[in-house]
Design a protein around this motif. Structure first.
Motif, PDB file in Angstrom:
ATOM      1  N   CYS A 104       0.844  -1.185   0.000  1.00 39.70           N
ATOM      2  CA  CYS A 104       0.000   0.000   0.000  1.00 39.70           C
ATOM      3  C   CYS A 104       0.880   1.236   0.000  1.00 39.70           C
ATOM      4  CB  CYS A 104      -0.936   0.000   1.211  1.00 39.70           C
ATOM      5  SG  CYS A 104      -2.078  -1.398   1.248  1.00 39.70           S
ATOM      6  N   VAL A 105       0.426   2.253  -0.699  1.00 47.32           N
ATOM      7  CA  VAL A 105       1.245   3.464  -0.854  1.00 47.32           C
ATOM      8  C   VAL A 105       1.027   4.404   0.318  1.00 47.32           C
ATOM      9  CG1 VAL A 105       1.693   5.463  -2.307  1.00 47.32           C
ATOM     10  CG2 VAL A 105       1.227   3.245  -3.356  1.00 47.32           C
ATOM     11  N   GLN A 448      -4.108   2.603  -5.548  1.00 45.68           N
ATOM     12  CA  GLN A 448      -3.189   3.466  -4.808  1.00 45.68           C
ATOM     13  C   GLN A 448      -3.453   4.942  -5.101  1.00 45.68           C
ATOM     14  OE1 GLN A 448      -2.299   0.761  -6.464  1.00 45.68           O
ATOM     15  NE2 GLN A 448      -1.612  -0.589  -4.817  1.00 45.68           N
ATOM     16  N   GLU A 451      -6.378   6.117  -3.143  1.00 47.20           N
ATOM     17  CA  GLU A 451      -5.983   6.407  -1.760  1.00 47.20           C
ATOM     18  C   GLU A 451      -5.417   7.817  -1.641  1.00 47.20           C
ATOM     19  OE1 GLU A 451      -3.452   3.478   0.000  1.00 47.20           O
ATOM     20  OE2 GLU A 451      -4.507   1.821  -0.953  1.00 47.20           O
TER      21      GLU A 451
END
Length: 621
Positions: A104-105, A448, A451
């Motif tokens: 996950c970024v 990503q 997000e």
């Protein structure tokens, strides 16, 4: 007897000598061909063995497999292995969908530090697992946006436990912390600690005995029920693992609880090391100087990694009180050098340099568990600070120094103050983490990138999920279709575009798309952004133009000409604008015109409007 069996006997003898105690004698066949994990688990549950072992630390010569097994025992993950990993996978499916990302970024920090570079022992795969862990924990525990110990705790546990086991262990630690709050009638959001008055996690000297009683009940439940799943269900009945033992204080789940923890640490220093405490007050060194590096980070970056792992050994059994005891021990061991320092900066620099070189783990842990800084003392001091905070009593503050940063940790990641309830609510709101669940495949943004966009949204919309209203691929390249699907009552909306040259950009608008409106309309909540090339967000500033959005019959525009599209949603322009103080969203030194190959519009809906996921059915429980 084979050479392998001889080697196994040698290791066995060394292990027996290591855990020998006048009241304890552990006898297991570790690394022998006849030994199994179950044999080792049964042996570790015997008498005070686990308590002695965790205090003395798991020796490195036992190997990573042994360390993993013993950590599982200390965290009670071993009795739940048949159900909990299955539960963890189900939570992962709910959070990430069917396709779990490699990493996950955007990572939630829970108000602490996320510094994977300070965990050199972890592989790249383990670091990727840590990003998924923190995201899953944030979305599965939305009522705990502030728990600064979690990032380092997850990274440390990944040294010897797999990802799903760590998720189960940390989730149980959060559960115990919240149970502790309720069982002690502490104000909402404040997590305390127990004393040995009969209601809590008494003195450390009695912890192994209670652990033994707990293990016996768990084994009895397993034998009675006949399988591990039933034993696990019996163990977690009524909200506590053993139905009787009070939950352990592992993490602080609010800003006020963390402040109380720091205040209790300084009071403990005053009780155990009065001369050092007086010197610290004279130099204006306070709890904040120790909290960031020690109490919130398990001494990561302050002590060598092997020492930190030894601290985690004891922490898994006895909770956060171990951090206080180790902190007092460090001040005691370096007291002579600290008393010679004439300024706060000199004292902190001296302590920082000496602790980073300190590698005598036996001396440190022996000092920590033999001095008068006990877990029961920490509990009393902590509860005093919690009680004072609940009664509105403000503890005498250490005067603020004119120089210096974040104490032993250097520059702190953020300044947190709990002076008012409004300030606490504001900080916690900023720390809240949400990961949008995109149910329909987007041709514009990746997960990503979604997000990143969610981190730019106004806070009241971050807990909502995206639901697509319009797509040129599905509804065609027509502005008329755009207005029919994006009716005015759909507000706010997110506009996403991709050009023929792979520029990705978009806008958030707080009002619906209403072709009946004449001229520009909207509010200052709106903003435009660029994702490719070079992600950036551009917001409205008071006093700037108010050309937020335009819904005309022959064109669509935002921010003047920050984004402009014709009635076919095909030809467009992106030029610098005054409303959002933006450059061209297509990138630098490129033509302002573009061809739109994909346009998508999303509204924001509550997660409950999606209904229940199929993987969350009762059959999976």
């Amino acid at each position: 007897m084979t050479a392998t069996e001889h080697e196994g006997d040698a290791v066995m003898n060394k292990f027996e000598r290591f855990v020998y105690d006048p009241t304890v004698y552990l006898k297991i066949s570790w690394k022998k061909s006849s030994a199994t994990d179950a044999d080792v688990l049964r042996a570790l549950r015997t008498d005070y063995t686990l308590g002695v072992l965790m205090r003395r630390g798991v020796p490195e010569w036992l190997g990573a497999d042994a360390h993993s097994l013993i950590w599982r025992v200390a965290s009670c993950a071993d009795i739940l292995t048949s159900e909990r990993p299955r539960w963890a996978r189900r939570v992962y499916r709910r959070v990430f969908g069917e396709h779990v990302p490699e990493r996950c970024v955007r990572i939630p920090s829970f108000g602490g530090w996320y510094r994977p570079d300070q965990h050199a022992a972890l592989s790249s795969a383990q670091l990727d697992a840590a990003t998924r862990l923190l995201v899953a924990l944030a979305l599965d525990n939305t009522d705990v946006p502030y728990a600064p110990q979690l990032p380092d705790l997850c990274l440390l546990l990944l040294r010897h436990l797999d990802e799903h086991t760590v998720f189960c262990v940390v989730s149980d630690m959060l559960r115990q912390s919240r149970l502790f709050e309720r069982s002690n009638n502490i104000a909402a959001g404040i997590v305390g600690a127990h004393d040995d008055s009969g209601n809590g996690n008494g003195g450390a000297k009695n912890a192994p005995g209670r652990r033994r009683q707990r293990r016996r009940r768990l084994v009895a439940a397993r034998n009675t029920s006949g399988d591990a799943a039933s034993a696990a269900a019996a163990a977690v009945a009524d909200g506590t693992p053993d139905g009787a033992r009070a939950p352990v204080h592992y993490v602080t789940c609010s800003i006020r609880a963390t402040d109380a923890l720091g205040g209790a640490f300084m009071d403990m220093v005053e009780h155990c090391l009065p001369e050092v405490s007086l010197h610290l007050r004279t130099l204006r060194v306070g709890a904040a100087d120790f909290a960031e590096a020690w109490l919130k980070r398990f001494f990561v970056g302050s002590l060598p990694e092997p020492v930190v792992v030894r601290i985690v050994d004891a922490y898994l059994l006895e909770g956060i009180a171990v951090l206080h005891m180790v902190g007092v021990a460090l001040l005691h061991l370096h007291s002579e050098a600290l008393l010679r320092c004439g300024s706060a900066d000199a004292l902190l620099n001296s302590l920082r340099a000496s602790t980073r070189r300190f590698d005598n783990t036996e001396l440190l842990m022996q000092t920590a568990f033999s001095c008068s800084a006990t877990s029961s003392l920490m509990a009393r001091l902590y509860r005093k600070h919690v009680r004072d905070a609940g009664n509105g009593v403000v503890a005498p503050a250490t005067p603020v120094r004119s120089s210096g940063g974040g104490g032993l940790a250097g520059a702190a990641p953020r300044s947190v103050s709990s002076s008012t309830a409004g300030e606490v609510a504001r900080v916690v709101s900023n720390l809240a983490f949400y990961r949008p669940r995109v149910r329909q495949l987007s041709r514009v943004l990746s997960q990503q990138q979604f997000e990143a966009v969610w981190s730019w949204l106004p806070s009241q919309y971050r807990a909502l999920e995206p639901q697509r209203l319009f797509s040129t691929r599905e509804q065609g390249c027509s502005l008329t279709n755009f207005y029919s699907h994006c009716a005015p009552h759909h507000a706010p909306t997110l506009l996403l575009l991709r050009s023929s040259k792979d520029a990705v950009f978009g806008a958030f608008v707080s009002y619906g798309w209403d072709a009946a409106q004449s001229g520009y309309y909207g509010s200052g909540e709106s903003f435009v952004f660029r994702m490719q090339p070079h992600a950036a967000v551009f917001r409205w500033r008071p006093g700037a133009d108010e050309l937020f959005q335009l819904a005309a019959r022959d064109r669509l525009a935002l921010g003047g000409n920050a984004i402009w599209l014709d009635d076919e949603l095909w030809h467009g322009r992106s030029e610098p604008g005054d409303t959002f103080a933006n450059p061209s969203l297509l990138g630098d030194n490129v033509d302002a015109s573009f061809e739109c190959v994909a346009l998508e519009v999303y509204e924001f809906v509550d997660v409950d409007e999606f209904g229940e996921d199929s993987e969350d059915s009762e059959d999976d429980l």
